[in-house]
Design an enzyme around this catalytic site. Structure first.
Site, PDB file in Angstrom:
ATOM      1  N   TYR A 142       0.925  -0.995  -0.068  1.00 19.71           N
ATOM      2  CA  TYR A 142       0.150  -0.279   0.179  1.00 19.71           C
ATOM      3  C   TYR A 142       1.260   1.110   0.220  1.00 19.71           C
ATOM      4  CZ  TYR A 142      -4.721  -2.103   1.148  1.00 19.71           C
ATOM      5  OH  TYR A 142      -6.085  -2.471   0.753  1.00 19.71           O
ATOM      6  N   LYS A 192       3.035 -14.783   1.420  1.00 21.58           N
ATOM      7  CA  LYS A 192       3.351 -16.661   0.460  1.00 21.58           C
ATOM      8  C   LYS A 192       4.563 -15.989   0.443  1.00 21.58           C
ATOM      9  CE  LYS A 192       1.236 -16.387  -3.268  1.00 21.58           C
ATOM     10  NZ  LYS A 192       0.583 -17.999  -3.224  1.00 21.58           N
ATOM     11  N   ASP A 225      -2.944 -17.878   0.115  1.00 21.04           N
ATOM     12  CA  ASP A 225      -4.504 -18.875  -1.111  1.00 21.04           C
ATOM     13  C   ASP A 225      -4.467 -19.989  -0.201  1.00 21.04           C
ATOM     14  OD1 ASP A 225      -1.238 -20.020  -0.994  1.00 21.04           O
ATOM     15  OD2 ASP A 225      -1.848 -20.559  -3.044  1.00 21.04           O
ATOM     16  N   ASP A 249      -6.596  -7.238   3.837  1.00 28.37           N
ATOM     17  CA  ASP A 249      -7.212  -6.178   3.195  1.00 28.37           C
ATOM     18  C   ASP A 249      -8.124  -7.505   1.787  1.00 28.37           C
ATOM     19  OD1 ASP A 249      -9.330  -4.221   1.674  1.00 28.37           O
ATOM     20  OD2 ASP A 249      -7.989  -4.720  -0.236  1.00 28.37           O
ATOM     21  N   ASP A 253     -12.168  -9.406   4.349  1.00 25.11           N
ATOM     22  CA  ASP A 253     -13.715  -9.184   3.225  1.00 25.11           C
ATOM     23  C   ASP A 253     -14.186 -10.116   3.515  1.00 25.11           C
ATOM     24  OD1 ASP A 253     -13.747  -6.165   2.765  1.00 25.11           O
ATOM     25  OD2 ASP A 253     -14.579  -6.650   0.988  1.00 25.11           O
TER      26      ASP A 253
HETATM   27  C1  IPM Z   1     -10.732  -1.163   4.062  1.00 25.56           C
HETATM   28  C2  IPM Z   1     -10.432  -0.539   2.751  1.00 25.56           C
HETATM   29  C3  IPM Z   1      -9.724   0.782   1.833  1.00 25.56           C
HETATM   30  C4  IPM Z   1      -8.087  -0.824   2.061  1.00 25.56           C
HETATM   31  C5  IPM Z   1      -9.664   1.011   0.955  1.00 25.56           C
HETATM   32  C6  IPM Z   1     -10.945   2.017   1.453  1.00 25.56           C
HETATM   33  C7  IPM Z   1      -8.614   1.868   0.771  1.00 25.56           C
HETATM   34  O1  IPM Z   1     -10.732  -2.131   1.248  1.00 25.56           O
HETATM   35  O2  IPM Z   1     -10.730  -0.847   4.890  1.00 25.56           O
HETATM   36  O3  IPM Z   1     -10.139  -2.788   4.199  1.00 25.56           O
HETATM   37  O4  IPM Z   1      -7.956  -0.760   0.898  1.00 25.56           O
HETATM   38  O5  IPM Z   1      -7.330  -1.337   2.479  1.00 25.56           O
HETATM   39 MG    MG Z   2     -11.085  -3.602   2.342  1.00 30.93          MG
END
Ligand code: IPM
Ligand code: MG
Length: 368
Positions: A142, A192, A225, A249, A253
């Site tokens: 990032y 990884k 993975d 990230d 999710d």
């Molecule tokens: C998160 C989001 C952020 C990230 C974005 C909005 C920059 O997806 O907090 O997971 O990628 O970190």
């Molecule tokens: Mg995210």
């Protein structure tokens, strides 16, 4: 003594709507539990860009550095998609994370009993699920340099750099081990190492911190993975997962969806302790700005309210009050109260964002 201070940054999309409900909850704790906070509010993301031409003003950044905790709603929206990269709403969020040095991002994935039939996975796979992903938040791909889009041999090349120093890995590993000690005493580290040197170093350093300081915590390593696959196969094998910024990230999710709805999950981003002993901290829901439903009163405020509950626990040393708030939410869900995102295919009648907030306040009242 001065009240602890909170800076609220509602942001974009559904951010302001869900934050309105959090403000009601904060006021409730002031009125009914004698826990008063000095709350101020400012702009971030597209809202800040509209006002100042930047997704986070220097003044707001300075305020964020001074308060005891920042609560953020969400940033982004289609209106800002064509903006230059440097002023996109997301840059405001990333600046906060980086300049406050919030290196440990705690993302719990917890399955509420009342919602265990709501996951896309079988009930037995998710019922009682309680895992904590610790995502490194201030380094890795990032932020690594060099980055950019350059021209080489008459074509454009997009460049990002994955980069981790030993001390960056050490400090987030410590956060994960410390958390594990207060939970299931297990850490799984994901990278990884089979294809990335940064992964080899990650694995080595996590193992060393373990052996030297946390030998009594159970540690395992997994390629990220395979970790994603195991998260879907049998998530209850995990307690704490520690991983880098990008894998974290994605994995968070995926883990979030195991629990049924992104609308349920909070997060805490913590840095080093300040002079008053509290960690630098920002709390935000895992979900985004959901522009498709913004302004319609459909959003689920629970993730954002649970983020405040994490603030009670991690910034304000009010674990019992955090538990009270979480129990109130559980009660409301057990009573069948649902925002639209929590209705299955069979439908039903959803409550609005503010009705959900009011139900939670009523359950808090009943807890007294
Ligand atoms: C998160 C989001 C952020 C990230 C974005 C909005 C920059 O997806 O907090 O997971 O990628 O970190
Ligand atoms: Mg995210």
């Amino acid at each position: 003594m001065a009240n602890p201070s909170i800076l609220i940054l509602p942001g974009d999309g559904i951010g302001p709507e869900v934050m309105t409900e959090v403000k009601k909850v904060i006021n409730w704790f002031g009125e009914k539990r004698d826990l008063a906070f000095d709350v101020s509010e400012d702009l971030v993301g597209g809202a800040a860009y509209d006002a100042h031409g930047a997704p986070l003003s220097d003044e707001t950044m300075a305020k964020a550095q001074e308060v005891d905790a920042v609560l953020l709603g969400a940033v982004g929206g289609p209106k800002y998609d064509t903006l230059d990269f440097s002023v996109k709403p997301e840059r405001g969020l990333l600046r906060l994370r980086k300049e406050m040095d919030l290196y440990a991002n705690l993302r719990p994935a917890q399955c509420f009993d009342a919602l265990s039939d709501f996951s896309s996975l079988k009930q037995e796979v998710v019922a009682g699920l309680d895992i904590m992903i610790v995502r490194e938040l201030t380094s890795g791909i990032y932020f690594g340099e060099p980055r950019g889009i350059i021209t080489e041999n008459n074509e454009r090349v997009g460049i990002n750099t994955q980069r981790y120093t030993e001390s960056e890995i050490e400090r987030v590993a410590r956060s994960a081990f410390e958390l594990a000690k207060r939970r299931g005493n297990k850490v799984c580290s994901m990278e990884k190492a089979n294809v990335m040197e940064s992964g080899i170093l990650w694995r080595e350093v996590v193992q060393r911190v373990h052996d030297e300081e946390y030998a009594d915590v159970e540690l395992s390593h997994m390629y990220a993975d395979a970790g994603a696959m195991q998260l879907c196969r049998w998530p209850k094998q995990f307690d704490v997962i520690v991983t880098d910024n990008l894998f974290g990230d994605l994995l968070s999710d995926a883990a979030a969806m195991l629990t049924g709805s992104l609308g349920m999950l909070p997060s805490a981003s913590l840095g080093a302790p300040m002079a008053n002993g509290r960690p630098k901290a920002m709390y935000e829901p895992v979900h985004g700005s959901a522009p498709d439903i913004a302004g319609q009163g459909k959003a689920n405020p629970i993730a954002c309210i649970l983020s405040f509950s994490m603030a009670l626990r991690y910034s304000f040393d009010q674990g019992e009050e955090a538990t009270r708030l979480e129990a109130a939410i559980e009660k409301v869900l057990a009573d069948g109260v649902r925002t639209a995102d929590l209705l299955g295919p069979e439908g039903g009648s959803p409550v609005s964002t503010s009705e959900m907030g009011d139900k939670i306040l009523a359950a808090l009242d009943a807890s007294l």
